[in-house]
Write a protein that holds these residues in place. Structure first.
Motif, PDB file in Angstrom:
ATOM      1  N   UNK A  51       0.851  -1.193   0.000  1.00  0.00           N
ATOM      2  CA  UNK A  51       0.000   0.000   0.000  1.00  0.00           C
ATOM      3  C   UNK A  51       0.880   1.235   0.000  1.00  0.00           C
ATOM      4  N   UNK A  52       0.511   2.204  -0.825  1.00  0.00           N
ATOM      5  CA  UNK A  52       1.203   3.499  -0.839  1.00  0.00           C
ATOM      6  C   UNK A  52       0.172   4.580  -0.539  1.00  0.00           C
ATOM      7  N   UNK A  53       0.640   5.686  -0.003  1.00  0.00           N
ATOM      8  CA  UNK A  53      -0.295   6.709   0.478  1.00  0.00           C
ATOM      9  C   UNK A  53      -0.296   7.993  -0.349  1.00  0.00           C
ATOM     10  N   UNK A  54       0.488   8.036  -1.425  1.00  0.00           N
ATOM     11  CA  UNK A  54       0.511   9.250  -2.251  1.00  0.00           C
ATOM     12  C   UNK A  54       0.955   8.909  -3.664  1.00  0.00           C
ATOM     13  N   UNK A  55       0.614   9.811  -4.583  1.00  0.00           N
ATOM     14  CA  UNK A  55       1.058   9.654  -5.970  1.00  0.00           C
ATOM     15  C   UNK A  55       2.578   9.681  -6.042  1.00  0.00           C
ATOM     16  N   UNK A  56       3.211  10.535  -5.235  1.00  0.00           N
ATOM     17  CA  UNK A  56       4.672  10.654  -5.246  1.00  0.00           C
ATOM     18  C   UNK A  56       5.329   9.340  -4.819  1.00  0.00           C
ATOM     19  N   UNK A  57       4.778   8.729  -3.775  1.00  0.00           N
ATOM     20  CA  UNK A  57       5.325   7.444  -3.307  1.00  0.00           C
ATOM     21  C   UNK A  57       5.129   6.359  -4.360  1.00  0.00           C
ATOM     22  N   UNK A  58       3.966   6.376  -5.017  1.00  0.00           N
ATOM     23  CA  UNK A  58       3.697   5.392  -6.069  1.00  0.00           C
ATOM     24  C   UNK A  58       4.646   5.581  -7.240  1.00  0.00           C
ATOM     25  N   UNK A  95       7.409   2.974  -8.851  1.00  0.00           N
ATOM     26  CA  UNK A  95       7.440   2.580 -10.263  1.00  0.00           C
ATOM     27  C   UNK A  95       8.770   2.934 -10.920  1.00  0.00           C
ATOM     28  N   UNK A  96       9.443   3.946 -10.402  1.00  0.00           N
ATOM     29  CA  UNK A  96      10.739   4.350 -10.960  1.00  0.00           C
ATOM     30  C   UNK A  96      11.862   3.436 -10.491  1.00  0.00           C
ATOM     31  N   UNK A  97      11.801   3.020  -9.228  1.00  0.00           N
ATOM     32  CA  UNK A  97      12.950   2.332  -8.625  1.00  0.00           C
ATOM     33  C   UNK A  97      12.740   0.848  -8.357  1.00  0.00           C
ATOM     34  N   UNK A  98      11.502   0.394  -8.194  1.00  0.00           N
ATOM     35  CA  UNK A  98      11.273  -0.990  -7.788  1.00  0.00           C
ATOM     36  C   UNK A  98      10.267  -1.701  -8.669  1.00  0.00           C
ATOM     37  N   UNK A  99      10.075  -1.279  -9.882  1.00  0.00           N
ATOM     38  CA  UNK A  99       9.017  -1.802 -10.732  1.00  0.00           C
ATOM     39  C   UNK A  99       9.203  -3.286 -11.024  1.00  0.00           C
TER      40      UNK A  99
END
Length: 580
Positions: free
Chosen positions: A5-12, A16-20
């Motif tokens: 679970x993520x709590x913000x667009x920035x965290x999401x 997606x940039x680093x752990x996709x």
């Protein structure tokens, strides 16, 4: 299934940039603009792959994603266009027995007239056809024994025969035929990682097609509750959760707190009062809001759209109108009222004389049903002689009447002869004389088309032109259906009365309780989707009364009829979805 679970667009986006992972399914609440997230995921895939597809459920979503990335390796398209990309391969067309040609709304009307040769009653025919269309989108039509009743089997057989003779496709069968083509021609389209926006709004087979062309490398995102979009009336909402539950898929939930949006509701006396109120409210918001903030006016139908646009223009506001596919107006049964329909059919035949769909429209002008038996006989003759319908027509025309072994082909011969004459006359005419030539054959050229056309090619292209929608205007006007997938800072939701939203099938006692319940749930989802569009403010408007003559022509839920002077008036029930 692995879940996080993520709590913000920035965290999401950081994830997606680093752990996709290879396969990711993101679920989110209504009204969240996922375009930047889609672009971020596509950029990450593009680091390791030469080509990435972003597949969106609506064109509005696609345009927003395009504005977020300029990477040449990223191709953004709608799911419908992905199907057409597969079907563009000539090997696929041979395999599925159809051309890459979709019936427009007018041509579907002609097809439905041809379906009447079964003798089925009109209501039963409509219900059966809806069942066919849904079955074609969710894969049920490929299940053995899916049709039980003999009349249903005959009806579906006639539907398929008509489509095969036209060498054309219904929109609802695009993913089914694309998948059939991929099975026959696996290299018809290059597989590429996919980012899928609005996965829940796609039909079952469209979801399958998008995943198959991604080679199981994808990021799918969507909302667990959604209403049908403009291009897909039968979405598989449960498909999103089913995808998230797969063992090999990384499930990510965006659990982001969304601020409450201020909402006001205004009840106006009449529709014209509502049109003026909305225009004034938009003008006031434009004067106060920052220039970067956008406004969307959601309307229940084309009448509301036209009148609100007029009111906005009177106040110096030029909105962008988001339009559905243009339907050519006219009554095909009447030579006095089918001039534009006849011109549209001619324009298609000038592009391609072998276009059987356009030719069927042409030969049906004047009386579709009378000539359905002649077209049915033509299909049977073509099948018996192993040739396409277009070739069968030319063969029969070249054969003396007493040697044809046909009973009713003569019914369409007059229309075919007229087509030859029109084609010759158009070929010999210059642009200055063209409008007169067309009118002499009963065709009416719209004034805007005649005025703008500089060549014959321009004129016929303009006749067939569809609206090109742009979704980045500061002020936009769109119908409820066309709003799905859009986003705006300020939403103006108009015409909120029973009959418009919810529609009458959720209210009328002539429908069963189960049908009314399904319709109410469907329209509640649409209402919630619309309300979630506005990010800064939502203004809801409705009207209380209208002339009885208008209520007879429009789907309004009337609570009372009364006399006001010489005019009979009605009181309209407000939408059951409003908190009043």
């Amino acid at each position: 299934m692995k879940a996080c679970t993520v709590s913000s667009i920035e965290e999401l986006n950081s994830y997606l940039t680093n752990e996709l992972a290879q396969s990711v399914c993101i679920t989110h609440a209504r009204g969240i603009d996922m375009s930047q997230t889609a672009a971020t995921a596509a950029e990450t895939f593009a680091r390791e792959h030469p080509k990435v597809r972003v597949v969106c459920s609506t064109e509005a979503e696609a345009q927003r994603v395009r504005s977020r990335t300029d990477n040449a390796a990223i191709e953004v398209m709608t799911a419908k266009n992905l199907s057409l990309l597969v079907l563009a391969d000539e090997r696929v067309q041979v395999a599925v027995g159809r051309r890459n040609r979709i019936l427009d709304t007018n041509e579907v009307d002609v097809l439905m007239e041809d379906m009447k040769v079964t003798g089925m009653k009109a209501h039963r025919l409509r219900e059966t056809t809806k069942f066919f269309f849904k079955s074609l989108t969710d894969g049920f039509a490929d299940t053995e024994g899916w049709l039980i009743a003999g009349e249903e089997q005959r009806q579906f057989s006639i539907l398929e025969e008509n489509l095969e003779s036209r060498q054309a496709l219904l929109s609802c069968e695009l993913p089914r035929k694309a998948l059939e083509g991929l099975n026959a021609v696996p290299d018809a389209i290059e597989t590429a990682p996919a980012v899928i926006v609005g996965f829940e709004r796609l039909a079952t087979l469209m979801q399958k097609l998008v995943l198959e062309t991604s080679d199981q490398t994808f990021v799918a995102m969507g909302c667990t509750n959604a209403s049908p979009g403009p291009d897909e009336p039968y979405p598989n909402v449960d498909g999103l959760q089913d995808l998230a539950d797969r063992d090999e898929v990384q499930a990510v939930k965006l659990d982001m707190a969304q601020p409450a949006v201020p909402t006001t509701t205004t009840s106006c006396a009449t529709p014209f009062d509502e049109f003026a109120f909305v225009a004034d409210a938009v003008a006031e918001t434009l004067a106060k809001a920052p220039e970067t903030e956008t406004m969307l006016i959601a309307t229940p139908n084309g009448i509301w759209t036209r009148y609100i646009v007029k009111q906005l223009e009177a106040r110096g506001i030029q909105p962008s109108v988001i339009s559905p596919e243009r339907r050519v107006k006219g009554d095909p049964r009447s030579p006095q009222a089918n001039g534009e329909l006849k011109l549209a059919a001619l324009a298609k035949l000038i592009q391609d004389r072998s276009d059987m769909t356009a030719l069927r429209s042409w030969i049906g002008l004047g009386d579709w049903l009378l000539r359905s038996d002649a077209y049915l006989e033509l299909m049977a003759w073509a099948c018996e002689h192993g040739m396409p319908a277009s070739q069968a027509i030319e063969t029969l025309r070249a054969t003396p009447a007493d040697e044809r072994n046909t009973r009713v082909f003569y019914k369409i011969e007059q229309q075919l002869n007229e087509l030859d004459q029109v084609m010759e006359a158009v070929g010999n005419a210059d642009i200055a004389d063209l409008e007169g030539v067309l009118e002499s054959y009963g065709m009416s050229v719209p004034a805007s088309v005649a005025k703008a056309a500089e060549t014959k090619e321009d004129l016929f292209a303009a006749v067939l032109a569809q609206p090109v929608n742009t979704y980045d205007a500061r002020v936009a006007v769109a119908s409820f259906d066309q709003c799905i997938g859009m986003t705006a800072d300020h939403l103006f939701l108009t015409g909120m009365v029973n009959g418009y939203l919810p529609q009458l099938d959720a209210l009328d006692d002539k429908h069963s309780i189960d049908q009314k319940l399904r319709a109410t749930i469907r329209d509640r989802e649409r209402f919630d989707d619309l309300m979630a569009i506005g990010k800064v403010s939502v203004t809801v408007s409705l009207f209380e009364t209208d002339a009885a003559s208008n209520a007879e022509r429009l789907p309004m839920d009337v609570s009372r009829i009364y006399q006001q002077g010489s005019t009979r008036m009605v009181r309209i029930n407000p939408s059951i979805f409003l908190n009043r």
